[in-house]
Design an enzyme around this catalytic site. Structure first.
Site, short mmCIF file in Angstrom:
data_model
loop_
_atom_site.label_atom_id
_atom_site.label_comp_id
_atom_site.label_asym_id
_atom_site.label_seq_id
_atom_site.Cartn_x
_atom_site.Cartn_y
_atom_site.Cartn_z
N LYS A 278 0.83 -1.20 0.00
CA LYS A 278 0.00 0.00 0.00
C LYS A 278 0.87 1.26 0.00
CE LYS A 278 -3.86 -1.90 2.71
NZ LYS A 278 -4.98 -1.67 1.77
N ARG A 352 -10.53 -11.44 1.68
CA ARG A 352 -11.45 -12.41 1.08
C ARG A 352 -10.83 -13.80 1.04
NH1 ARG A 352 -12.00 -8.90 -4.23
NH2 ARG A 352 -11.87 -7.35 -2.58
N1 BES Z 1 -8.07 -3.75 4.41
C1 BES Z 1 -8.29 -3.30 3.10
C2 BES Z 1 -9.59 -2.52 2.92
C3 BES Z 1 -9.72 -1.22 3.65
C4 BES Z 1 -9.55 -0.04 2.98
C5 BES Z 1 -10.09 -1.19 4.98
C6 BES Z 1 -9.71 1.16 3.64
C7 BES Z 1 -10.25 0.01 5.63
C8 BES Z 1 -10.06 1.19 4.97
C9 BES Z 1 -8.35 -4.49 2.14
O1 BES Z 1 -7.62 -5.60 2.48
C10 BES Z 1 -7.84 -4.02 0.83
O2 BES Z 1 -6.70 -3.70 0.75
N2 BES Z 1 -8.72 -3.98 -0.15
C11 BES Z 1 -8.40 -3.57 -1.45
C12 BES Z 1 -9.14 -4.47 -2.40
C13 BES Z 1 -8.77 -4.28 -3.82
C14 BES Z 1 -7.34 -4.64 -4.05
C15 BES Z 1 -9.71 -5.13 -4.63
C16 BES Z 1 -8.83 -2.12 -1.63
O3 BES Z 1 -9.87 -1.73 -1.13
O4 BES Z 1 -8.09 -1.39 -2.30
ZN ZN Z 2 -5.58 -5.49 1.81
#
Ligand code: BES
Ligand code: ZN
Ligand code: ZN
Length: 498
Positions: A278, A352
């Site tokens: 990230k 997921r």
């Molecule tokens: N933990 C994150 C989602 C999240 C985002 C939680 C903001 C709290 C605040 C999750 O694991 C993630 O990284 N999701 C990705 C999914 C995508 C790659 C399909 C996202 O939301 O970017």
């Molecule tokens: Zn994630």
């Protein structure tokens, strides 16, 4: 916070502060506020007339009584417009009131039940909301502060009601409100722990403490056990981290119950994104990626106290998502516990993967219906903001029960569709599924992915990415983990009880 309910006259019962209320636009206060106004020789009326007190939602006015009546102070909390006031409002104003009293060093207060008079709310529901809002509002996460520690808190709240016939309903509402609110605050404490003090093993230990204290069965699966079972999706997420994963399984068994519902909560104790790392901005919030897991642990605890006639399973797959040298990688193909294969497109869609194996395992343990709670997608936050949890599911009846439970628990939810045609986004050239779709409709494709593992078991997914934590303090609650999900799940278990 200690909660008491007594029959008496609010102007006479002594306290450091009495909390009364005022709707917007009221010129002559009625009910309890009117009684206080008369006892103070029209002081509140004067403040209204001068324009100082308007009754706007969350407006706080503190009046010193100079020992003219029992309470030393009177706090008038604004309820806003009468036609817009609901149980959400009761929770908010109760939280705002105790938080502003805390700042004044008040440790003990009396209150009336907001909204039950001219507000027209059912007294038991209003009392539950009052107690829940007060306990949630009084929570202050300051265990890591060594200076500027704001240790003051309203420690005791006494609800005063003149009419003896209403006391049993107030007591019942206050009782459930306190159980749920204390579970919510404990979920917040788990969520607020920084990830150096909240690893998968620590989360499992905390779950064990909860199980021992509230009489739940617990089993914690370690890596070796997961490998034997074939939980490769969960193991893959964990393999880039020095911290070993855990699968926490809590069981509430009700004698004579025939039905079993399973709650599954994402327990990602830190989500760096893994190899698909990230951006650094806001990455500190990814310690909250286990808030779904915390909600499930604490919902099981509330269930253990409320004792509905239904069996409840609580599963929390717990792991870190880190980019270590053994980390899973984009392009990897993983065979999940269910036998389905998944091609990893981004290692950041890890929730997921863990949930897939936990959902499969919950079904093997006998769950006849399933609710998962997860900080799953940024897309959900883009779509709904920070007040609404996204919900979607495969079963209308379960969805309706969950929506009603959320509304009675004071949580806002909004349904997303699960159009089968969007499943095309998850088609892989090499495996059964990809772990992400396109950048459009990400909350929905997350849900569709999970549905492949719930299969024909009635299932609802709660995406709490936007609601699990608050970046800033609000008048009615501290910043940090919110405990969202606890109230809805506990209330759902009660609703589905036989
Ligand atoms: N933990 C994150 C989602 C999240 C985002 C939680 C903001 C709290 C605040 C999750 O694991 C993630 O990284 N999701 C990705 C999914 C995508 C790659 C399909 C996202 O939301 O970017
Ligand atoms: Zn994630
Ligand atoms: Zn995540």
């Amino acid at each position: 916070m200690e909660i008491r309910v007594i029959q008496g006259s609010i102007t006479e019962v002594p306290s450091d502060a009495l909390i009364v209320n005022l709707f917007e636009g009221v010129t002559a206060p009625g009910g309890a506020t009117g009684a206080v106004d008369r006892a103070l020789e029209g002081l509140i009326g004067e403040l209204i007339e001068s324009g100082e007190v308007k009754g706007n939602l969350n407006e706080v006015t503190l009046i010193h009584t100079h020992a003219e009546i029992g309470p030393k102070r009177v706090l008038v909390i604004g309820l806003g417009k009468a036609e817009e006031f609901d149980l959400f409002g009761v929770r908010k104003v109760a939280g705002t009131a105790v938080r502003s009293l805390r700042k004044k060093g008040v440790r003990e207060a009396t209150s009336i039940v907001h909204g039950a008079g001219i507000g027209g709310l059912a007294i038991e529901d209003a009392a539950r909301a009052l107690v829940q809002g007060s306990i949630v509002g009084s929570y202050q996460p300051d265990q890591y502060k060594t200076s500027d520690k704001d240790s003051a808190a309203v420690e005791k709240l006494t609800i005063v009601e003149r009419d003896g016939d209403k006391i049993p309903a107030i007591q019942a509402g206050a009782g459930t409100g306190a159980v749920v609110a204390n579970a919510i605050n404990d979920a917040r404490t788990l969520g607020n722990e920084p990830s150096n003090n909240m690893t998968p093993s620590i989360l499992a230990e905390r779950a064990r403490e909860v199980a021992n204290r509230f009489g739940l069965e617990i089993e914690v699966l370690d890596e070796a056990r997961m490998r034997d079972l074939g939980m490769n999706a969960l193991l893959s997420v964990a393999q880039g981290s020095a911290q070993p994963p855990r699968l926490i399984v809590l069981k509430y068994k009700s004698p004579g119950a025939n039905r079993t519902i399973g709650f599954v909560g994402k327990g990602l104790t830190f989500d760096s994104g893994g190899i698909s790392i990230k951006a650094h901005e806001g990455m500190e919030y990814m310690k909250f990626d286990m808030c779904g897991g915390a909600a499930v642990i604490q919902a099981l605890r509330a269930v253990a106290e409320l004792k509905p006639r239904i069996n409840v399973l609580g599963l929390v797959p717990a792991s870190e998502n880190m980019p270590g040298s053994a980390a899973y990688k984009p392009g990897d193909v993983i065979k999940c516990l269910s036998g389905k294969t998944v091609e990893i497109i981004t290692t950041d869609a890890e929730g997921r993967m863990m949930l897939a194996d936990a959902i499969t395992y919950a079904k093997r343990l006998g769950a006849q219906s399933l609710v998962d709670v997860a900080t799953l997608t940024g897309s959900c936050v883009i779509a709904l903001g920070n007040d609404y949890t996204g919900v979607m599911g495969s079963d209308r009846e379960l969805l309706r029960a969950l929506q009603e439970s959320a509304s009675s628990a004071g949580e806002k939810v909004w349904e997303f569709p699960l159009p089968p045609e969007y499943k095309d986004q998850l088609k892989s050239e090499i495996a059964d599924l990809k772990n992400v779709g396109t950048k459009y409709g990400g909350a929905i494709t997350g849900g569709l992915f999970l549905r492949e593992f719930a299969e024909d078991t009635p299932w609802v997914h709660m995406d709490i990415a936007g609601t699990a934590y608050a970046e800033k303090e609000e008048p009615y609650r501290a910043a940090g983990a919110t405990g969202v999900g606890v109230g809805t799940l506990a209330s759902l278990a009660m609703r589905l009880a036989e």
